[in-house]
Design a protein around this motif. Structure first.
Motif, PDB file in Angstrom:
ATOM      1  N   ALA A  58       5.888  26.966 -12.625  1.00 13.93           N
ATOM      2  CA  ALA A  58       6.859  27.961 -13.091  1.00 13.93           C
ATOM      3  C   ALA A  58       8.110  27.885 -12.219  1.00 13.93           C
ATOM      4  CB  ALA A  58       6.246  29.360 -13.028  1.00 13.93           C
ATOM      5  N   ASP A  59       7.909  27.510 -10.931  1.00 12.85           N
ATOM      6  CA  ASP A  59       9.012  27.413  -9.965  1.00 12.85           C
ATOM      7  C   ASP A  59       9.182  25.953  -9.552  1.00 12.85           C
ATOM      8  OD1 ASP A  59      10.905  27.806  -7.966  1.00 12.85           O
ATOM      9  OD2 ASP A  59       9.411  28.406  -6.475  1.00 12.85           O
ATOM     10  N   GLY A  60      10.023  25.217 -10.274  1.00 10.13           N
ATOM     11  CA  GLY A  60      10.249  23.800  -9.978  1.00 10.13           C
ATOM     12  C   GLY A  60      10.844  23.570  -8.606  1.00 10.13           C
ATOM     13  N   PHE A  61      11.684  24.515  -8.141  1.00  6.11           N
ATOM     14  CA  PHE A  61      12.301  24.371  -6.823  1.00  6.11           C
ATOM     15  C   PHE A  61      11.242  24.354  -5.727  1.00  6.11           C
ATOM     16  CE2 PHE A  61      14.188  26.004  -2.921  1.00  6.11           C
ATOM     17  CZ  PHE A  61      15.226  25.103  -2.751  1.00  6.11           C
ATOM     18  N   GLY A  62      10.217  25.178  -5.856  1.00  6.38           N
ATOM     19  CA  GLY A  62       9.149  25.224  -4.861  1.00  6.38           C
ATOM     20  C   GLY A  62       8.400  23.902  -4.786  1.00  6.38           C
ATOM     21  N   VAL A  63       8.172  23.278  -5.940  1.00  8.99           N
ATOM     22  CA  VAL A  63       7.493  21.975  -5.969  1.00  8.99           C
ATOM     23  C   VAL A  63       8.353  20.929  -5.280  1.00  8.99           C
ATOM     24  CG1 VAL A  63       6.641  20.135  -7.473  1.00  8.99           C
ATOM     25  CG2 VAL A  63       6.198  22.524  -8.063  1.00  8.99           C
ATOM     26  N   VAL A  64       9.646  20.907  -5.600  1.00 13.21           N
ATOM     27  CA  VAL A  64      10.557  19.944  -4.975  1.00 13.21           C
ATOM     28  C   VAL A  64      10.597  20.150  -3.468  1.00 13.21           C
ATOM     29  CG1 VAL A  64      12.969  19.193  -4.816  1.00 13.21           C
ATOM     30  CG2 VAL A  64      11.951  19.663  -7.057  1.00 13.21           C
ATOM     31  N   ALA A  65      10.717  21.391  -3.035  1.00 16.78           N
ATOM     32  CA  ALA A  65      10.764  21.688  -1.601  1.00 16.78           C
ATOM     33  C   ALA A  65       9.477  21.260  -0.905  1.00 16.78           C
ATOM     34  CB  ALA A  65      11.009  23.183  -1.377  1.00 16.78           C
ATOM     35  N   ASP A  66       8.330  21.502  -1.554  1.00 18.38           N
ATOM     36  CA  ASP A  66       7.040  21.116  -0.977  1.00 18.38           C
ATOM     37  C   ASP A  66       6.953  19.601  -0.811  1.00 18.38           C
ATOM     38  OD1 ASP A  66       4.324  21.554  -0.090  1.00 18.38           O
ATOM     39  OD2 ASP A  66       3.681  20.805  -2.050  1.00 18.38           O
ATOM     40  N   TYR A 114       5.733  14.696 -10.580  1.00 18.14           N
ATOM     41  CA  TYR A 114       6.204  15.006 -11.926  1.00 18.14           C
ATOM     42  C   TYR A 114       5.195  15.859 -12.695  1.00 18.14           C
ATOM     43  CZ  TYR A 114      10.194  11.978 -11.303  1.00 18.14           C
ATOM     44  OH  TYR A 114      11.361  11.429 -10.845  1.00 18.14           O
ATOM     45  N   ARG A 115       3.904  15.638 -12.474  1.00 23.34           N
ATOM     46  CA  ARG A 115       2.883  16.455 -13.122  1.00 23.34           C
ATOM     47  C   ARG A 115       2.998  17.900 -12.646  1.00 23.34           C
ATOM     48  NH1 ARG A 115      -1.413  18.183 -11.237  1.00 23.34           N
ATOM     49  NH2 ARG A 115      -1.669  16.630  -9.604  1.00 23.34           N
ATOM     50  N   GLN A 116       3.098  18.102 -11.326  1.00 21.05           N
ATOM     51  CA  GLN A 116       3.212  19.457 -10.779  1.00 21.05           C
ATOM     52  C   GLN A 116       4.522  20.110 -11.199  1.00 21.05           C
ATOM     53  OE1 GLN A 116       2.328  19.887  -6.608  1.00 21.05           O
ATOM     54  NE2 GLN A 116       0.592  18.471  -6.739  1.00 21.05           N
ATOM     55  N   LEU A 117       5.569  19.317 -11.268  1.00 24.05           N
ATOM     56  CA  LEU A 117       6.868  19.849 -11.682  1.00 24.05           C
ATOM     57  C   LEU A 117       6.806  20.353 -13.124  1.00 24.05           C
ATOM     58  CD1 LEU A 117       9.722  20.271 -10.574  1.00 24.05           C
ATOM     59  CD2 LEU A 117      10.313  18.009 -11.448  1.00 24.05           C
ATOM     60  N   ASP A 118       6.135  19.592 -13.992  1.00 25.08           N
ATOM     61  CA  ASP A 118       5.990  20.016 -15.393  1.00 25.08           C
ATOM     62  C   ASP A 118       5.158  21.286 -15.518  1.00 25.08           C
ATOM     63  OD1 ASP A 118       7.505  17.949 -16.415  1.00 25.08           O
ATOM     64  OD2 ASP A 118       5.784  16.649 -16.836  1.00 25.08           O
ATOM     65  N   ALA A 168       0.832  -1.209   0.000  1.00 23.07           N
ATOM     66  CA  ALA A 168       0.000   0.000   0.000  1.00 23.07           C
ATOM     67  C   ALA A 168       0.863   1.254   0.000  1.00 23.07           C
ATOM     68  CB  ALA A 168      -0.936  -0.004   1.205  1.00 23.07           C
ATOM     69  N   MET A 169       1.961   1.224   0.764  1.00 20.76           N
ATOM     70  CA  MET A 169       2.855   2.379   0.819  1.00 20.76           C
ATOM     71  C   MET A 169       3.513   2.599  -0.546  1.00 20.76           C
ATOM     72  SD  MET A 169       6.080   3.238   3.358  1.00 20.76           S
ATOM     73  CE  MET A 169       6.807   1.649   3.103  1.00 20.76           C
ATOM     74  N   VAL A 170       3.943   1.522  -1.184  1.00 22.61           N
ATOM     75  CA  VAL A 170       4.563   1.644  -2.506  1.00 22.61           C
ATOM     76  C   VAL A 170       3.558   2.206  -3.510  1.00 22.61           C
ATOM     77  CG1 VAL A 170       5.496   0.307  -4.437  1.00 22.61           C
ATOM     78  CG2 VAL A 170       6.322  -0.110  -2.120  1.00 22.61           C
ATOM     79  N   ALA A 171       2.313   1.716  -3.442  1.00 23.07           N
ATOM     80  CA  ALA A 171       1.280   2.206  -4.362  1.00 23.07           C
ATOM     81  C   ALA A 171       0.995   3.687  -4.130  1.00 23.07           C
ATOM     82  CB  ALA A 171       0.005   1.389  -4.197  1.00 23.07           C
ATOM     83  N   SER A 172       0.919   4.105  -2.867  1.00 20.34           N
ATOM     84  CA  SER A 172       0.654   5.516  -2.594  1.00 20.34           C
ATOM     85  C   SER A 172       1.839   6.380  -3.017  1.00 20.34           C
ATOM     86  CB  SER A 172       0.325   5.740  -1.119  1.00 20.34           C
ATOM     87  OG  SER A 172       1.465   5.555  -0.314  1.00 20.34           O
ATOM     88  N   ARG A 173       3.045   5.855  -2.843  1.00 16.69           N
ATOM     89  CA  ARG A 173       4.221   6.607  -3.289  1.00 16.69           C
ATOM     90  C   ARG A 173       4.235   6.756  -4.807  1.00 16.69           C
ATOM     91  NH1 ARG A 173       8.771   7.014   0.410  1.00 16.69           N
ATOM     92  NH2 ARG A 173       7.753   7.558   2.348  1.00 16.69           N
ATOM     93  N   ALA A 174       3.781   5.724  -5.513  1.00 12.04           N
ATOM     94  CA  ALA A 174       3.745   5.805  -6.980  1.00 12.04           C
ATOM     95  C   ALA A 174       2.807   6.916  -7.423  1.00 12.04           C
ATOM     96  CB  ALA A 174       3.320   4.468  -7.573  1.00 12.04           C
ATOM     97  N   VAL A 175       1.650   7.002  -6.775  1.00 12.75           N
ATOM     98  CA  VAL A 175       0.702   8.070  -7.088  1.00 12.75           C
ATOM     99  C   VAL A 175       1.319   9.420  -6.753  1.00 12.75           C
ATOM    100  CG1 VAL A 175      -1.524   9.084  -6.455  1.00 12.75           C
ATOM    101  CG2 VAL A 175      -1.334   6.615  -6.837  1.00 12.75           C
ATOM    102  N   ALA A 176       1.973   9.510  -5.605  1.00 15.06           N
ATOM    103  CA  ALA A 176       2.600  10.770  -5.196  1.00 15.06           C
ATOM    104  C   ALA A 176       3.701  11.172  -6.175  1.00 15.06           C
ATOM    105  CB  ALA A 176       3.159  10.650  -3.780  1.00 15.06           C
ATOM    106  N   HIS A 177       4.466  10.206  -6.657  1.00 11.84           N
ATOM    107  CA  HIS A 177       5.516  10.533  -7.609  1.00 11.84           C
ATOM    108  C   HIS A 177       4.916  11.015  -8.930  1.00 11.84           C
ATOM    109  CE1 HIS A 177       8.474   8.187  -5.084  1.00 11.84           C
ATOM    110  NE2 HIS A 177       9.022   9.368  -5.219  1.00 11.84           N
ATOM    111  N   ASP A 178       3.810  10.395  -9.343  1.00  6.08           N
ATOM    112  CA  ASP A 178       3.136  10.867 -10.551  1.00  6.08           C
ATOM    113  C   ASP A 178       2.671  12.307 -10.368  1.00  6.08           C
ATOM    114  OD1 ASP A 178       3.547   8.421 -11.746  1.00  6.08           O
ATOM    115  OD2 ASP A 178       1.499   7.678 -11.371  1.00  6.08           O
ATOM    116  N   ASP A 179       2.092  12.592  -9.197  1.00 12.60           N
ATOM    117  CA  ASP A 179       1.664  13.965  -8.897  1.00 12.60           C
ATOM    118  C   ASP A 179       2.863  14.919  -8.904  1.00 12.60           C
ATOM    119  OD1 ASP A 179      -0.961  13.206  -8.645  1.00 12.60           O
ATOM    120  OD2 ASP A 179      -0.918  13.129  -6.441  1.00 12.60           O
TER     121      ASP A 179
END
Length: 114
Positions: free
Chosen positions: A94-102, A87-91, A74-85
């Protein structure tokens, strides 16, 4: 390996030769419960725990390990969704650093198991 084991369980009779109760170590006599993992219990020994009330009881000896596996999956599955989110937010950001920090602040990008 799992597929072969599942096919064997579905198509091949399984002989239970366990003669000792996995809880009380006394000889197993009817009524008894035998699990596919190979553990056997007197019905009374199994009823002492919570597994007897479950719709599909699981082996109390194997339950903790199976629970850890389910939680990890379940943790791996939730992390996969979070990682998809992530990369979507990063794309879209305008401020990629803010997304990474968040995401770092939420622990999403930390190693599994922490």
């Amino acid at each position: 390996r799992f597929e072969a084991e599942a096919t064997a369980l579905a198509n091949t009779p399984r002989v239970f030769q366990r003669s000792i109760c996995s809880k009380c170590s006394a000889p197993v006599e009817p009524p008894s419960v035998h699990f596919l993992c190979g553990h056997s219990f007197h019905a009374n020994c199994l009823a002492d725990g919570t597994a007897a009330q479950d719709a599909e009881p699981e082996c109390p000896t194997c339950a903790p390990q199976r629970r850890r596996v389910r939680e990890h999956a379940a943790m791996v599955a939730s992390r996969a969704v979070a990682h998809d989110d992530f990369y979507r937010q990063l794309d879209e950001a305008a401020d990629g650093f803010g997304v990474v920090a968040d995401f770092f602040s939420k622990g999403v990008l930390s190693p599994l198991g922490r």
